[in-house]
Design an enzyme around this catalytic site. Sequence first.
Site, short mmCIF file in Angstrom:
data_model
loop_
_atom_site.label_atom_id
_atom_site.label_comp_id
_atom_site.label_asym_id
_atom_site.label_seq_id
_atom_site.Cartn_x
_atom_site.Cartn_y
_atom_site.Cartn_z
N THR A 1 8.47 61.96 103.20
CA THR A 1 7.48 61.76 104.26
C THR A 1 7.55 60.31 104.69
O THR A 1 7.56 59.41 103.85
CB THR A 1 6.06 62.10 103.82
N GLY B 1 12.24 64.93 113.68
CA GLY B 1 12.36 63.96 112.59
C GLY B 1 13.20 64.49 111.44
O GLY B 1 14.01 65.42 111.61
N ASP B 2 12.99 63.92 110.29
CA ASP B 2 13.80 64.26 109.12
C ASP B 2 13.38 65.55 108.42
O ASP B 2 14.19 66.19 107.76
CB ASP B 2 13.70 63.12 108.09
N THR C 1 2.59 64.36 106.86
CA THR C 1 3.46 65.50 106.59
C THR C 1 3.15 66.08 105.21
O THR C 1 2.67 65.36 104.34
CB THR C 1 4.91 64.97 106.64
N1 ASP Z 1 8.82 62.33 108.46
C1 ASP Z 1 8.03 62.90 109.53
C2 ASP Z 1 8.77 62.75 110.82
O1 ASP Z 1 9.38 61.73 111.04
C3 ASP Z 1 6.71 62.25 109.67
C4 ASP Z 1 5.92 62.23 108.39
O2 ASP Z 1 6.45 62.21 107.30
O3 ASP Z 1 4.69 62.24 108.49
O4 ASP Z 1 8.69 63.64 111.64
#
Ligand code: ASP
Length: 330
Positions: free
Chosen positions: A229, A209-210, A179
């Site tokens: 991330t 996701g977050d 991310t």
């Molecule tokens: N946090 C992101 C998600 O869960 C993934 C990432 O940080 O790469 O969608």
Amino acid sequence: MSHAATPVLVIHGGAGVIKREMNPVREKAVRAALTQALQNGYAQLKAGKPALDAVTAAITVLEDDPNFNAGKGAVFTHDGKNELDAAIMDGYTLKAGAIAGVHRVKNPILLARAVMDKSQHVMLVGEGAEAFAKDAGVELVDPSYFRTDERWQQLQKALKEDAARKPHADVETAKHFGTVGAVALDTQGHLAAGTSTGGMTDKRWGRVGDSPIIGAGTYANSGCAVSGTGWGEYYIRTVAAHEICMRVTQMRVPLKRAAAEVINQEIPSMGGNGGAIALDGNGNFAMPFNTDGMYRGWIGADGVPHVAIFGDEDDGTGDPLPASESSSGQ
Ligand code: ASP
């Protein structure tokens, strides 16, 4: 905070399994992209533009680069699609914009910004978000634009492991996130944060996701800005970005400690992993992560872009960065 400030920009390109043995060609490309993102974002700040502009300028560079899991090069869903999420927040006005589950928006962060600037809403998803993109003049592309072979292979591997009924947490491809995010402090002393992602390989059922959830993966207020991330479910459950900022602005915990408490203690204690970048109104920043590495960079008073990848790498702040600790700037 509202006073003349020395601008600072901090970025990440994802935390995860990033080892020194990584392909040197890829390493060079990642470092070049991070540097370019810092330069483009910092140029906005130097020109007196708002932190929001620096955040979008930096993130679009990383979205356009296939080495990151955002925009072109995003991971694939279980159904073989690229499904993109993004959010942006202005710490000065507390305005925010977010989008989730889009398949045709070339730069998701620009659509999140348009939601913030041009709609009366905070979060739009799926087809509705794409219809709004059309109205708002945000560029749409054919879904094939986002595809890279490497991400496709990662999905094939994850599908095989799914079939062998390995728990998702053990799937190697789930451990390298990628991310992208940015936090910035402008000359007015205002902060902003933004995050953009393809989510996690092999995600299903419209999983979000977050990253696009204000307070979880992205948050900014007058004294703190955070982009996360990592394993998003844990960032949502800890409301990670907001939690860091509340510790900083309400409980007066120093930024470095607040970020480390949430990222390196609270999230791992629940079984999650990942990292974050955090910046306060005085230009102090932290880049904690509990994974092998995190693509990251910063640019501040010296105007020189600093980038780092590995957990044990000196990232320009003068201190080596063990995976379990955070760093802070000036
Ligand atoms: N946090 C992101 C998600 O869960 C993934 C990432 O940080 O790469 O969608």
